[in-house]
Design an enzyme around this catalytic site. Structure first.
Site, PDB file in Angstrom:
ATOM      1  N   GLY A  48       5.289  -2.264   4.288  1.00 19.68           N
ATOM      2  CA  GLY A  48       4.528  -1.192   3.558  1.00 19.68           C
ATOM      3  C   GLY A  48       3.424  -0.388   4.335  1.00 19.68           C
ATOM      4  N   LYS A 105      -1.130  -1.678 -18.180  1.00 22.51           N
ATOM      5  CA  LYS A 105      -0.481  -1.148 -17.256  1.00 22.51           C
ATOM      6  C   LYS A 105       0.524   0.005 -17.730  1.00 22.51           C
ATOM      7  CE  LYS A 105       0.101  -1.590 -12.691  1.00 22.51           C
ATOM      8  NZ  LYS A 105      -0.905  -2.076 -11.849  1.00 22.51           N
ATOM      9  N   GLY A 132       1.190   2.077   2.745  1.00 25.97           N
ATOM     10  CA  GLY A 132       0.674   3.120   1.623  1.00 25.97           C
ATOM     11  C   GLY A 132      -0.819   2.673   1.619  1.00 25.97           C
ATOM     12  N   ASN A 133      -1.495   2.881   0.706  1.00 25.51           N
ATOM     13  CA  ASN A 133      -2.991   2.769   0.240  1.00 25.51           C
ATOM     14  C   ASN A 133      -3.283   1.252   0.812  1.00 25.51           C
ATOM     15  OD1 ASN A 133      -5.101   1.463  -1.778  1.00 25.51           O
ATOM     16  ND2 ASN A 133      -5.775   3.460  -0.841  1.00 25.51           N
TER      17      ASN A 133
HETATM   18  P1  NAD Z   1       1.765   3.365  -1.954  1.00 25.16           P
HETATM   19  O1  NAD Z   1       2.662   4.149  -2.899  1.00 25.16           O
HETATM   20  O2  NAD Z   1       0.430   4.083  -1.568  1.00 25.16           O
HETATM   21  O3  NAD Z   1       2.601   2.581  -0.731  1.00 25.16           O
HETATM   22  C1  NAD Z   1       3.767   2.098  -0.900  1.00 25.16           C
HETATM   23  C2  NAD Z   1       4.189   1.938   0.481  1.00 25.16           C
HETATM   24  O4  NAD Z   1       5.391   0.900   0.537  1.00 25.16           O
HETATM   25  C3  NAD Z   1       4.474   3.111   1.369  1.00 25.16           C
HETATM   26  O5  NAD Z   1       4.156   2.747   2.678  1.00 25.16           O
HETATM   27  C4  NAD Z   1       6.148   3.138   1.154  1.00 25.16           C
HETATM   28  O6  NAD Z   1       6.777   3.771   2.276  1.00 25.16           O
HETATM   29  C5  NAD Z   1       6.357   1.612   1.305  1.00 25.16           C
HETATM   30  N1  NAD Z   1       7.735   1.432   0.724  1.00 25.16           N
HETATM   31  C6  NAD Z   1       8.377   1.530  -0.315  1.00 25.16           C
HETATM   32  N2  NAD Z   1       9.546   0.934  -0.306  1.00 25.16           N
HETATM   33  C7  NAD Z   1       9.582   0.169   0.811  1.00 25.16           C
HETATM   34  C8  NAD Z   1      10.801  -0.556   1.431  1.00 25.16           C
HETATM   35  N3  NAD Z   1      11.711  -0.912   0.736  1.00 25.16           N
HETATM   36  N4  NAD Z   1      10.445  -1.315   2.335  1.00 25.16           N
HETATM   37  C9  NAD Z   1       9.289  -1.073   3.048  1.00 25.16           C
HETATM   38  N5  NAD Z   1       8.355  -0.509   2.821  1.00 25.16           N
HETATM   39  C10 NAD Z   1       8.411   0.276   1.442  1.00 25.16           C
HETATM   40  O7  NAD Z   1       1.297   2.153  -2.884  1.00 25.16           O
HETATM   41  P2  NAD Z   1       0.059   1.052  -2.961  1.00 25.16           P
HETATM   42  O8  NAD Z   1      -1.034   1.813  -3.654  1.00 25.16           O
HETATM   43  O9  NAD Z   1      -0.108   0.807  -1.286  1.00 25.16           O
HETATM   44  O10 NAD Z   1       0.585  -0.298  -3.563  1.00 25.16           O
HETATM   45  C11 NAD Z   1       1.618  -1.146  -3.115  1.00 25.16           C
HETATM   46  C12 NAD Z   1       1.729  -2.222  -3.705  1.00 25.16           C
HETATM   47  O11 NAD Z   1       0.494  -2.924  -3.948  1.00 25.16           O
HETATM   48  C13 NAD Z   1       2.206  -1.945  -5.094  1.00 25.16           C
HETATM   49  O12 NAD Z   1       2.900  -3.207  -5.601  1.00 25.16           O
HETATM   50  C14 NAD Z   1       0.988  -2.025  -6.104  1.00 25.16           C
HETATM   51  O13 NAD Z   1       1.292  -2.195  -7.590  1.00 25.16           O
HETATM   52  C15 NAD Z   1       0.025  -2.977  -5.444  1.00 25.16           C
HETATM   53  N6  NAD Z   1      -1.204  -2.551  -5.791  1.00 25.16           N
HETATM   54  C16 NAD Z   1      -2.194  -1.512  -5.338  1.00 25.16           C
HETATM   55  C17 NAD Z   1      -3.174  -1.366  -5.763  1.00 25.16           C
HETATM   56  C18 NAD Z   1      -3.977  -0.233  -5.488  1.00 25.16           C
HETATM   57  O14 NAD Z   1      -5.225  -0.193  -5.461  1.00 25.16           O
HETATM   58  N7  NAD Z   1      -3.217   0.707  -4.753  1.00 25.16           N
HETATM   59  C19 NAD Z   1      -4.139  -2.500  -6.328  1.00 25.16           C
HETATM   60  C20 NAD Z   1      -3.212  -3.619  -6.540  1.00 25.16           C
HETATM   61  C21 NAD Z   1      -1.991  -3.870  -6.250  1.00 25.16           C
END
Ligand code: NAD
Length: 428
Positions: A219, A107, A221-222
């Site tokens: 959340g 990481k 996000g992605n």
């Molecule tokens: P991202 O940055 O695309 O989205 C994060 C989301 O969380 C956003 O919608 C943001 O507005 C929201 N957010 C942030 N703080 C918040 C809060 N206090 N309350 C509510 N919402 C809040 O990130 P992502 O890629 O979707 O990743 C999210 C989680 O999943 C992380 O823990 C990441 O490590 C994990 N993850 C992501 C992937 C991936 O492929 N993208 C894979 C495995 C794990």
């Protein structure tokens, strides 16, 4: 990112210690696996657009590579910490092992806020990160990927810098690249879809129809977006999602009891996953406080934002109706809250299984990149479904056979696989 006294590395180590005890792991293997094998800490000076120079702190942790090259994302976040990255690198090792792909755990991160950096500054930052690590990462050493606040654009700048340094084309160096530039079809959807494949299997095992269930998601996000999309396409009702508002510096929950219109929500969400609350009313959403998502009377909770979101302070707010928590984010439930959930009998799909779709598809991307031959989207998603379904079933089976909590069962499988690789290589 740490919150208050919460330390994700201590959380990751205590989860490991607990299962090392259950399986009677020998002392040397315990010491080896409860910390990263290698750590890189470095500075990245960046010439800013206003003529000044700013120095950022960058990191890469390689937890273990006994089963294959280290693999894991790079986060850009102002509150990133060394211990968060250590914890995440450990979870990556277990994640790759639980879905049985030939990769280890790593990481990385940079302490920065890309929302306050121009495109040119972000590009220089990405290139600087690679310059500091060019000899310690690569397709057969350590393969980075996007994570919180990084995306395909950042990966391509990083790839370009790596290729400039090494003189050649090495598309297998990094994953999450844009499609057409070495990226895999299906990668954008992979984590969210993978999570829903496991939710679908869990519901099947409870003899429940997905069409009769509802979910609340933290959340947007992605991960959350694609989980919400597939869950809705399979017939489920998404009652609430939440997201961070960068103007108000707090999160809001967006609720519609009859079911949110997910594609419409996509259209009012920015690239960082923040929903425009001024437009949400037009979609019939109620705008509620930050924590409201956790209190919804739904069957499924999906924390898919950040770590340490379900704690002793709010675990009691979870409705009695909730049957299943699928952890989209890494480490969203802290150790104390996890004890309460464990005792309550609620079914948990642990993070490193539930969100392993991303790394599984990244592995597919790396295979395609190394072969320079790319698959159709349906093929990618079918392979993803098969891998996630089989991993879910193996964990469920282990949990049933040994009467274990799902998180412990997933750890038993992963730690055994990694310990075996370490022993077969003659390291311990
Ligand atoms: P991202 O940055 O695309 O989205 C994060 C989301 O969380 C956003 O919608 C943001 O507005 C929201 N957010 C942030 N703080 C918040 C809060 N206090 N309350 C509510 N919402 C809040 O990130 P992502 O890629 O979707 O990743 C999210 C989680 O999943 C992380 O823990 C990441 O490590 C994990 N993850 C992501 C992937 C991936 O492929 N993208 C894979 C495995 C794990």
């Amino acid at each position: 990112m740490t919150h208050g006294s919460y330390n994700p590395y201590e959380n990751a180590q205590s989860q490991f210690d607990r299962v090392a005890e259950i399986i009677g792991l020998d002392e040397a293997t315990r010491v080896l696996l409860r910390q990263p094998m290698k750590e890189y800490h470095f500075t990245i000076p960046v010439h800013m657009d206003d003529g000044s120079t700013k120095v950022f702190n960058g990191y890469r942790m390689q937890h273990n590579d006994a089963r294959g090259p280290a693999k894991g994302g790079i986060r850009f976040h102002p509150q990133e910490t060394v211990d968060t990255i250590r914890a995440l690198s450990m979870w990556m090792t277990w994640k790759c092992a639980v879905v049985d792909i030939p990769l280890g755990g790593g990481k990385g991160g940079i302490i920065c806020d890309p929302r306050n950096l121009t495109e040119n500054e972000q590009e220089r930052l990405c290139r600087g990160w690679v310059r500091q690590l060019a000899k310690n990462v690569g397709p057969f050493i350590d393969v980075p990927a996007p994570d919180v606040m990084t995306n395909g654009k950042h990966m391509l700048w990083m790839l370009d810098e790596f290729e400039l340094i090494h003189g050649g084309r090495f598309p297998g160096f990094i994953t999450g690249k844009p499609v057409g530039m070495g990226g895999s079809l299906g990668r954008t959807e992979a984590t969210g879809y993978g999570l829903i494949y496991t939710v679908r299997e869990a519901l099947k095992s409870f003899a429940m129809r997905i069409e009769n269930t509802s979910a609340s998601i933290q959340g947007f996000g992605n991960v959350a977006q694609y989980a919400a999309k597939l869950y809705q396409e399979l017939g489920g009702t998404v009652v609430a999602v939440s997201s961070w508002d960068n103007t108000d510096k707090k999160a809001y929950t967006f609720r519609k009891k009859s079911g949110l219109d997910i594609p419409a929500l996509f259209s009012i969400t920015d690239p960082f996953g923040s929903i425009d609350k001024n437009k949400a009313g037009d979609l019939g959403c109620e705008i509620l406080p930050e924590d409201a998502w956790i209190e919804e009377e739904v069957d499924i909770l999906i924390p898919a934002a950040l770590e340490n979101q379900i704690t002793l302070e709010n675990v009691g707010k979870i409705s009695k109706q909730v049957l299943l928590i699928a952890e989209g984010a890494n480490g969203p439930i802290n150790t104390d809250a996890d004890e309460i959930i464990r005792k309550s009998g609620m079914f948990v799909i642990p993070d490193f299984l539930a969100n392993a779709g991303g790394v599984t598809c990244s592995y597919f991307e790396q295979v395609q990149s190394n072969a320079n031959y790319y698959w159709e989207k349906d093929e990618v998603l079918q392979k993803l479904d098969a891998q996630m379904t089989s991993a879910f079933k193996a964990v469920k089976e282990t949990a049933k056979k040994h009467d274990l909590y799902m998180r412990d069962a997933a750890y038993v499988i992963s730690i055994n696989r990694v310990a075996q690789a370490v022993k077969m290589r003659g390291w311990v």
